[in-house]
Design a protein around this motif. Structure first.
Motif, PDB file in Angstrom:
ATOM      1  N   ASN A  69      -1.877   6.959   0.265  1.00  0.00           N
ATOM      2  CA  ASN A  69      -1.614   6.147   1.440  1.00  0.00           C
ATOM      3  C   ASN A  69      -0.673   6.853   2.403  1.00  0.00           C
ATOM      4  O   ASN A  69      -0.849   6.767   3.629  1.00  0.00           O
ATOM      5  N   VAL A  70       0.304   7.565   1.856  1.00  0.00           N
ATOM      6  CA  VAL A  70       1.233   8.278   2.735  1.00  0.00           C
ATOM      7  C   VAL A  70       0.495   9.333   3.546  1.00  0.00           C
ATOM      8  O   VAL A  70       0.734   9.515   4.743  1.00  0.00           O
ATOM      9  N   ILE A  71      -0.455  10.006   2.888  1.00  0.00           N
ATOM     10  CA  ILE A  71      -1.253  10.996   3.625  1.00  0.00           C
ATOM     11  C   ILE A  71      -2.003  10.303   4.762  1.00  0.00           C
ATOM     12  O   ILE A  71      -2.018  10.775   5.906  1.00  0.00           O
ATOM     13  N   LEU A  72      -2.578   9.137   4.439  1.00  0.00           N
ATOM     14  CA  LEU A  72      -3.409   8.446   5.431  1.00  0.00           C
ATOM     15  C   LEU A  72      -2.614   7.973   6.633  1.00  0.00           C
ATOM     16  O   LEU A  72      -3.058   8.107   7.769  1.00  0.00           O
ATOM     17  N   VAL A  73      -1.440   7.392   6.374  1.00  0.00           N
ATOM     18  CA  VAL A  73      -0.745   6.736   7.484  1.00  0.00           C
ATOM     19  C   VAL A  73       0.411   7.553   8.023  1.00  0.00           C
ATOM     20  O   VAL A  73       1.001   7.166   9.032  1.00  0.00           O
ATOM     21  N   ASP A  74       0.759   8.646   7.353  1.00  0.00           N
ATOM     22  CA  ASP A  74       1.901   9.400   7.854  1.00  0.00           C
ATOM     23  C   ASP A  74       1.560  10.877   8.062  1.00  0.00           C
ATOM     24  O   ASP A  74       1.469  11.334   9.192  1.00  0.00           O
ATOM     25  N   PHE A 126       2.918  10.679  16.311  1.00  0.00           N
ATOM     26  CA  PHE A 126       2.579  10.149  14.986  1.00  0.00           C
ATOM     27  C   PHE A 126       3.537  10.538  13.864  1.00  0.00           C
ATOM     28  O   PHE A 126       3.201  10.396  12.698  1.00  0.00           O
ATOM     29  N   PHE A 142       1.335   1.278  11.855  1.00  0.00           N
ATOM     30  CA  PHE A 142       0.059   1.990  11.897  1.00  0.00           C
ATOM     31  C   PHE A 142      -0.919   1.381  10.897  1.00  0.00           C
ATOM     32  O   PHE A 142      -2.091   1.152  11.214  1.00  0.00           O
ATOM     33  N   THR A 196      -6.468   9.858  10.748  1.00  0.00           N
ATOM     34  CA  THR A 196      -6.847   8.479  10.455  1.00  0.00           C
ATOM     35  C   THR A 196      -7.089   7.721  11.749  1.00  0.00           C
ATOM     36  O   THR A 196      -8.017   6.917  11.846  1.00  0.00           O
ATOM     37  N   THR A 231     -11.249   7.595   3.748  1.00  0.00           N
ATOM     38  CA  THR A 231     -11.684   7.362   5.124  1.00  0.00           C
ATOM     39  C   THR A 231     -13.181   7.610   5.261  1.00  0.00           C
ATOM     40  O   THR A 231     -13.855   6.924   6.036  1.00  0.00           O
ATOM     41  N   VAL A 251       5.120   3.559  10.382  1.00  0.00           N
ATOM     42  CA  VAL A 251       4.044   3.806   9.432  1.00  0.00           C
ATOM     43  C   VAL A 251       3.379   2.491   9.040  1.00  0.00           C
ATOM     44  O   VAL A 251       2.157   2.377   8.997  1.00  0.00           O
ATOM     45  N   GLY A 303       0.789  -1.231   0.000  1.00  0.00           N
ATOM     46  CA  GLY A 303       0.000   0.000   0.000  1.00  0.00           C
ATOM     47  C   GLY A 303       0.815   1.272   0.000  1.00  0.00           C
ATOM     48  O   GLY A 303       0.357   2.286  -0.485  1.00  0.00           O
ATOM     49  N   HIS A 304       2.025   1.224   0.564  1.00  0.00           N
ATOM     50  CA  HIS A 304       2.753   2.473   0.671  1.00  0.00           C
ATOM     51  C   HIS A 304       3.254   2.966  -0.681  1.00  0.00           C
ATOM     52  O   HIS A 304       3.503   4.147  -0.862  1.00  0.00           O
ATOM     53  N   ARG A 309      -1.195  12.623   7.787  1.00  0.00           N
ATOM     54  CA  ARG A 309      -2.405  12.909   8.579  1.00  0.00           C
ATOM     55  C   ARG A 309      -2.794  11.679   9.414  1.00  0.00           C
ATOM     56  O   ARG A 309      -3.976  11.370   9.558  1.00  0.00           O
ATOM     57  N   ALA A 310      -1.788  11.032  10.000  1.00  0.00           N
ATOM     58  CA  ALA A 310      -2.050   9.792  10.730  1.00  0.00           C
ATOM     59  C   ALA A 310      -2.979  10.023  11.917  1.00  0.00           C
ATOM     60  O   ALA A 310      -3.796   9.165  12.246  1.00  0.00           O
TER      61      ALA A 310
END
Lengths: 139, 768, 132
Positions: free
Chosen positions: B730-735, A92, A116, B741, C79, A113, A28-29, B737-738
């Motif tokens: 995905n980077v926005i989602l998990v990093d 985070f 998470f 999320t 989301t 990451v 996904g990354h 703007r974690a």
């Protein structure tokens, strides 16, 4: 549902879907995928299993209660955030480590990451299954 | 006229039943007087500095980003008020330690009283508009608690609520006015605002500021037509009436007018509004005062008169008028607090406050009689009391009012003449003349009761004989603060033979005539009162009833307990807000040309629209679910076409799960019957069309404005180099703007928990 | 194309509002699903449309090449879809539970929380102690 074809096919399909969901999660990354998509895929796989073999069997296969999985996922996601604080960064912030890196090769990336995203994956699996399985048993 | 039955229930009624201890053992209640006394002494130490023309300022930053600070300013005006508040507070606390001794809630009373005192001190010392407002509201709350102290009587509760609603409503207006004033001046610090009077007077917002602040001041200081709450507030214990509703809190509005005087006064509207309302209040109240037979109520109306007079004089910008206001403020606080307490003593000792039942008490209560005489002489304005100086100043000030000296002077003379008469009614009638039988046989009050009133009355005499004691130390700095520039004021008993002195003589003659004829006058007033359609107090009740009818009506309309009506209101409000906003801001934009699109796009859009319409008209559950599925898949296609593979996959998977869930639940629900209200839903259809149209127009307008890609550009730039991810979404989602999320997955867990509990609940319900 | 989608969103909202105003709570749910879709599309369109170039950085590069789709609204929508599903699932269970307990899907008949009152509030309940 007592369909021989379905239950026979399900064994392979579910396994494939679960493996594919982990693949989607991990890639996904860099490519389309990630925790949400992976989690939804895995959920659908297990729901398929539940349809074929009954939700009791699905619960047994899961070993853990779906809500426990969801809570665990939430905890893992939180841990990813807290780790950043332990390393002295704001809550985070992504933490990365590249063991075995040689020259141009980045080696094997490990990061909070990814941790998470695994948390997200587990939350989606646990939460949606809690509702679907609960309803199926109820009805 | 107010109060068809003028006899207010005795505020101290509970003393008879609640007084368990004997009079000699009043216990340690008197220590309540210590904090105010100490504070008064502390404030007194500030006198020399203030007399020298200095001001003291204390700053503590509270909400610095909003310009809200706990700033306190000590100048002549605030020190005058602070000394009165703390000094009279001590007297009142001492007094109530006797009248309320043994009361089951005595310490609660002490708490309320001290709470009020601190709030009031904060009000007069605050140098920040917002800080001032907070203390302003706290005094309203304290007043509510104190008026309702005898909460077992319905009248006390009603009066307390009325006072709270009137002053609280004014407080809201005041807050709005303060915010406008702060934004007009660019600062919330009063000491800065005071120096920019010209700019504020020329500001476009001057009128709204003026009227909003006035609404606050007039409700607090009970100016006509907001006067009715003050006589009702007499439901409070008498010491409270003496303190809050005479000497201090009701003067909060006067203080405010004086405080903003440098910034807002000097305009025609200021002059006319204050003069007119003040004069009407003064005359109206003094006439009504004469009509009362309850001593406490008569005093309450004379307080209204004093507040009207103060307002009237603050309307003018003349130094002498301001000096008259300041002097009268001090005079009034002394004699009025004293008289209230004396009425408290009479009530305490005789068991009645009805003037007709009282007479010849002087022999039994010589000290109280002496205090009453001194206070009444000051009130009537006889030399050599401070009241005389105050009255002479008033006449001088009235004549100095530039535009309408005759009007102001007439109002002042009339009001003062009535004051003379009432002074006689309150202080002469009960103590002299024929001895009348009272419910209790009176004897002199204990020390803690008479010392306060006597002290205050004597102060009125001492300051009258030696006005120099206060003229340079208090009056002059206060006048300077109100005028906004250095002023020189000298108080003197003898001003020579002049017009004010002549007016004084006229006042005495008129006043004595009024006193001698007050019985007849009262009868006449009662007859007039009976002819009036409604008093202000009754109008208040009608207003409240109207509010309740309105509330009931709108509750029936808006909250009928039926879901679709609630939703109708919500959607209609949304549509209205959208239409109004689009209309007012003129933001509606229409595309110049027909959009360019391919057949492929048109097909997808047509598919989704068709699905949506099918959902609406579906006659069975299965058809509706299929139509919904079409919409979902179509939306996923749009995500695919426009470069959002992650979103498209998620949408497809979720659609699958929706179908599974619906299929599971549908088995247990009845089939979807035809809409029973079809055809009767024309209004629903119109509303739906309007909401949809508004959304489209808003979206078109949004699309017409240029897109700011700053944030997106930042993500695109940093995604790979700093977050080591090539999938930016995905980077926005998990990093990046974690935290967002994380919040969202927490919501998902909560939804699951809620659903889980509901399902378990169903199971339990079935097992039972 | 954005204009076309703006019109489509209007249609979706119209359909969903009409459905949500219906008495049958199942129709309300269908309206809710449509409204979620409309909201997601709105966010997506407001970020502008970029045909067929996903927000990906090509392998070996540091930044995306040329103009790619706006990634921010995509992340928001992603989301939102999952949360919208959570909301839908919860609402569905609620409807199910409601039917189980009340035996009806007609919202007009669901008066458990706000039962029909005979004595609707009127002006007669004056403040006590009005007659001074």
């Amino acid at each position: 549902m007592n369909s021989l074809i379905l239950s026979a096919a399900t064994r392979i399909l579910v396994a494939l879907m679960l493996v594919f969901s982990v693949y989607m999660l991990l890639r996904g990354h860099n490519e389309p995928g990630g925790g949400f998509i992976g989690g939804l895929l895995a959920t659908i796989g297990i729901v398929l299993y539940a349809i074929a073999h009954g939700s009791a069997a699905a619960r047994k296969a899961l070993r853990l209660d779906p809500l426990t999985i969801a809570m665990g996922g939430l905890g893992i996601a939180l841990l990813a955030g807290v780790l950043a604080v332990l390393f002295g960064d704001p809550f985070f912030s992504g933490q990365w480590s590249f063991p075995f890196a040689e020259g141009g090769d980045k080696g094997f990336p490990i990061s909070t990451v990814l941790l998470f995203d695994i948390g997200v994956y587990l939350v989606v699996v646990g939460a949606v299954l809690a509702i679907v399985l609960g309803l199926e048993e109820e009805v | 006229m107010d109060d068809s039955d003028p006899r207010v229930e005795s505020g101290d009624a509970q003393k008879v039943t609640a007084k368990v201890k004997s009079e000699s053992s009043i216990g340690i209640g008197w220590i309540a007087a210590l904090p105010p006394l100490l504070l008064a002494l502390v404030f007194a130490t500030g006198l020399p500095a203030i007399a020298d023309g200095e001001t003291l300022r204390f700053v503590y930053e509270w909400v610095p980003s909003a310009g809200i600070n706990l700033t306190f300013l000590v100048d002549g005006l605030s020190l005058t008020f602070a000394l009165l508040i703390a000094g009279i507070g001590a007297v009142v606390a001492l007094f109530s330690s006797v009248t309320l001794a043994g009361h089951v809630h005595y310490w609660r009373f002490v708490f309320y009283l001290l709470f009020f005192m601190f709030a009031m001190l904060g009000l007069v010392l605050a140098d920040n508009l917002i800080t001032l407002f907070v203390f302003w509201e706290l005094t309203s709350v304290a007043s509510y608690l104190l008026i309702g102290f005898n909460h077992s009587t319905a009248k006390a509760r009603r009066s307390a609520l009325q006072a709270l609603l009137v002053t609280g409503g004014g407080g809201l207006a005041l807050l709005a006015g303060f915010i406008l004033l702060g934004s007009a001046a660019g600062t919330y610090e009063l000491s800065e605002i005071m120096t920019m009077g010209d700019a504020i007077r020329d500001h476009a917002l001057y009128l709204p500021i003026f009227f909003l602040i006035l609404a606050g001041a007039f409700t607090k200081s009970a100016q006509v037509p907001f006067h009715f709450w003050l006589p009702n507030a007499m439901a409070a214990p008498t010491p409270v009436s003496a303190y809050l509703h005479s000497a201090t809190m009701v003067k909060g509005g006067i203080y405010l007018l004086a405080r903003v005087h440098p910034a807002l006064s000097g305009t025609e509207i200021w002059l006319w509004t204050l003069t007119l309302f003040g004069a009407v209040t003064a005359v109206f109240a003094s006439v009504l005062a004469l009509r009362q037979t309850d001593l406490k109520l008569a005093l309450a109306y004379t307080t209204l008169m004093a507040l009207g007079t103060l307002t009237m004089f603050l309307g003018s910008g003349a130094t002498i008028a301001i000096a008259a206001a300041v002097t009268f403020l001090i005079v009034h606080s002394f004699y009025k607090a004293a008289l209230f307490l004396i009425v408290g003593i009479i009530d305490y000792r005789t068991g009645t406050r009805e003037t007709a039942e009282l007479g010849g008490l002087a022999k039994a209560m010589p000290l109280t009689a002496a205090a009453a005489a001194a206070a009444a002489l000051s009130m009537a304005g006889f030399p050599p009391f401070l009241g005389f100086i105050g009255k002479e100043l008033k006449y001088e000030g009235a004549l100095a009012v530039a535009s309408e000296p005759l009007f102001v002077a007439t109002a002042a003379v009339l009001a003062n003449a009535l004051m003379v008469a009432i002074a006689g009614v309150v202080a002469l009638k009960p103590f002299y003349g024929r001895r009348l039988e009272t419910p209790k046989s009176p004897h002199e009050a204990p020390l803690f009761m008479w010392i306060g009133p006597l002290g205050l009355a004597v102060l009125g005499l001492v300051f009258g004989l030696m006005p120099g004691l206060i003229s340079a130390s208090l009056v002059q700095p206060a006048v300077t603060a109100i005028a906004g520039q250095p002023e020189e004021v000298k108080l003197a008993l003898w001003h020579g033979l002049n017009l004010p002195l002549l007016l004084s003589v006229v006042t005495f003659v008129l006043g004595i005539a009024f006193y001698l004829g007050h019985q007849k006058l009262r009868g006449f007033l009662v007859r007039v009162e009976q002819r009036l359609p409604a008093t202000a107090d009754q109008m208040w009740d009608r207003f409240l009833d109207g509010l309740k009818v309105l509330a009931a009506w709108q509750t029936r309309i808006l909250q009928g307990g039926i879901l679709r009506r609630y939703l109708f209101v919500v959607f209609a409000t949304t549509a209205l807000a959208g239409v109004v906003t689009l209309y007012v801001t003129d933001a509606a934009r229409w595309p110049d040309a027909l959009p360019d699109f391919s057949i492929k796009h048109l097909l997808v859009v047509g598919l989704i629209a068709g699905g949506a319409i099918m959902t609406v008209f579906a006659g069975s559950r299965l058809a509706a679910i299929c139509a919904l599925g079409v919409v979902g898949m179509g939306v996923a296609l749009i995500f695919v076409i426009f470069g959002a593979p992650d979103v498209a996959i998620t949408q497809l998977l979720v659609e699958t799960l929706v179908v599974i869930l619906v299929a599971v639940v549908m088995l247990r629900l009845p089939s979807l019957e035809r809409d029973p209200m079809k055809g009767a839903r024309i209004f629903d259809a119109i509303l739906a069309l309007v909401v949809g149209g508004v959304v489209t127009v808003i979206l078109l307008s949004v699309l017409d404005t240029p897109l700011d890609r700053t944030v997106t550009a930042y993500f695109e730039e940093k995604s790979m180099p700093e977050a080591f991810g090539r999938n930016i979404v995905n980077v926005i989602l998990v990093d990046f703007r974690a935290l967002d999320t994380f919040g969202e997955i927490a919501v998902v867990v909560v939804a699951a928990l809620g659903a889980y509990v509901l399902i378990k609940g169903t199971k339990k319900a079935k097992q039972q | 194309m954005e204009v076309l989608l703006a019109l489509l969103i209007g249609i979706l909202v119209t359909a969903s509002v009409y459905l949500m105003l219906a008495r049958n709570v199942m129709r309300f749910l269908f309206g809710l699903v449509l409204l979620s879709n409309a909201a997601n599309l709105t966010i997506f369109v407001a970020g502008r449309l970029t045909p067929e170039s996903p927000a990906l950085v090509p392998a070996g590069m540091l930044t995306p090449q040329g103009l790619v789709a706006n990634a921010l609204p995509q992340a928001l929508v992603l989301t939102a879809i999952v949360i919208g599903f959570g909301l839908f699932a919860f609402a569905l269970v609620l409807v199910y539970r409601g039917y189980d307990a009340l035996g009806t899907l007609d919202t007009d008949a669901m008066r458990h929380a706000e039962p029909i009152e005979d004595n609707e509030p009127t002006a007669k309940g004056k403040l006590e102690g009005t007659s001074l």
